[in-house]
Structures are given as C-alpha cells and as structure tokens.
Scaffold this active site. Structure first.
Site, short mmCIF file in Angstrom:
data_model
loop_
_atom_site.label_atom_id
_atom_site.label_comp_id
_atom_site.label_asym_id
_atom_site.label_seq_id
_atom_site.Cartn_x
_atom_site.Cartn_y
_atom_site.Cartn_z
CG ASP A 65 -1.81 1.20 1.32
OD1 ASP A 65 -1.75 2.06 0.41
OD2 ASP A 65 -2.56 1.29 2.31
CE1 TYR A 155 -1.28 11.84 -13.34
CE2 TYR A 155 -0.72 13.28 -15.17
CZ TYR A 155 -0.64 12.05 -14.55
OH TYR A 155 0.08 11.04 -15.13
CB ALA A 157 0.39 19.87 -8.32
#
Length: 273
Positions: A65, A155, A157
């Site tokens: 994760d 996105y 950034a």
C-alpha cells in the site's frame, strides 16, 4: 544498464503502462519484483509472465500500500533482500477536472501516490542502491510534469513535483553509482483515462499512445541511461517551449479550457471533501 543485468522493483505493475512494461522488460531478460495492491492480481501476473517465457527465478511480487509509510518500508526491506538495482516508479493516480470539483481526499491521494511514495521508497532504498556497482531510479512521470494544462492542476502538481525530485536527486547523486531518470509519456490508451478525459482529448486533438509504445521507451531509457525523455509530438516541442517561455503558451489553451466538464455549483465551505 542492459535489461539482462537489471533486477527491477516495478511499482504500479498491474496498471496499463505497468503491465506492458513488465512484459517488455521480462522479454528483454530483466528480473522483476512486481508491486501492487492485490496479491491475487500480482500472483496471476507473475504466472502469466512465466508462461510467456520468463524464467521463474526472474519474477517475484510484493503487495504494498503506497499510501502507508510502514508498507513502503517493508517493501524496501524485501527489495533490498531480493537484490534490486533498479527502482521503477510506475504507480500513479489520475486527477482531471476543474479544481473546485476535486475533493480534498482525492487530492491527497494523488499527491501521496504520485509524488510522496516515490520519494519515500527511493529514500528507503538509497543506502542499498549506493552499494551496487550500478543502479538506477526511473520515475514514470508525464508530459504534464512540464506542461500545465487546464483540468490537470492537481495531476500536474504531482508530476511537476516528481520531475523536480528526479532532477534534483540526479544532480545530488551525480558522483555516485546511482543514475536518476525521468520519462514523460503523453496521454496513453489505458483505463487511467476516464470518459471525461477521452472526450477532452478528442475535443482538443490530443493524441494517445498505446501502452506498449511507452513500455518500449522505458526499456530504451533503462538501457541508454538518458537523464530524461518526453514522448510524442507536439508534446516534446511544447515541453521545450514551456521551459524557456512558459507564459508565451498561455494563450494556446482556449480550446482546452472550454472542453472541461462544467464546474460544480458550490459555495465557499461546501467544496467536495
């Protein structure tokens, strides 16, 4: 580094670009540690690569994760034990639409996955990589990491940040055995792009590349050692122009602004959470 010498940790292995890249690299002789969220999907993908001809000993997987720092640390320990000499940051989340339509949770997830996770994993593995005769850190970014388009503020950034990270770290490690690289695909034909993005691309005349083409360019970057590469025309030209005269391009995006989905009717304090 030749692919046959590479032991590659590939995050985002189950995505559209990730699957194509895993197949291309395995066919070229690379060893792969596939990284994604789902153990079942990773195990299936590993079996598919072996069935396609990759030696069993060359293919492994690790469920991780990337929004969890402890999970990233566990991945780094596994990757170092496995003997990786290449980290390929391919995991990413999309974000499209006007800024006021973006929820805080989605914005945080995009920045965490696209920017902070590669930084944390690189940091966790850097001591190991510096001990290798040759090692590489490859960041799969985007042309939107050098060109800010209407509708992609969040996105962009994340990908501008990733490009800055790769550029600065490349210079920081210039006298070491670790090479840091960045590749910037343009829009790609994968499930990463939803129907709104597809409509936007059609309205603005934005071309899309098949993931196999991006995968071939990633293999080429691995083997030729280039610092960075951007894909597609006119995107490569726009990257150069935007770097030299960024405001000069501002008037070029009228069609893009007017091809965005409508803004939500929200008042201050009632933005998406």
């Amino acid at each position: 580094m030749r692919a046959a010498q590479a032991r590659i940790v590939l995050t985002g292995a189950g995505g559209g670009i990730g699957r194509a890249t895993a197949s291309t690299l395995a066919c070229a002789g690379a060893s792969l540690l596939l990284v994604g969220r789902s153990p079942e999907r990773l195990a299936d993908q590993a079996r598919e690569l072996v069935a396609a001809g990759a030696p069993t000993a060359h293919i492994g997987w690790h469920a991780c994760d990337l929004t969890c720092a402890a999970s990233i640390d566990r991945l780094a320990i596994e990757a170092a034990t496995w003997g990786c000499n290449v980290v390929l940051h391919g995991a990413g989340l999309p974000a499209f639409g006007r800024l006021q339509s973006q929820s805080a949770a989605d914005m945080q997830a995009v920045l965490q996955t696209n920017l902070l996770a590669p930084m944390l994993l690189t940091r966790a593995l850097l001591g190991h990589l510096l001990q290798q005769p040759a090692a590489q850190v490859i960041c799969v970014g985007s042309a939107l990491g050098r060109i800010g388009l209407p509708g992609f503020s969040v996105y962009s950034a994340s990908k501008f940040g990733l490009h800055g990270f790769a550029e600065a770290l490349r210079r920081e490690l210039a006298e070491t055995s670790v090479r840091v690289q960045y590749i910037g695909p343009r829009s790609t034909e994968t499930g990463f792009n939803n129907a709104d993005v597809a409509a936007y691309n059609q309205a603005t005349g934005t071309a899309m590349d098949p993931p196999a083409e991006v995968a071939r360019e990633i293999l080429r970057l691995l083997e030729d050692g280039s610092a960075e590469r951007f894909l597609g025309f006119p995107e490569k030209l726009a990257v150069r122009l935007n770097g030299v005269l960024p405001t000069w391009l501002d008037g070029s995006f009228h069609k893009h602004r007017h091809s965005l989905p409508p803004a939500p009717a929200l008042t201050a304090g009632a933005l998406p959470s």
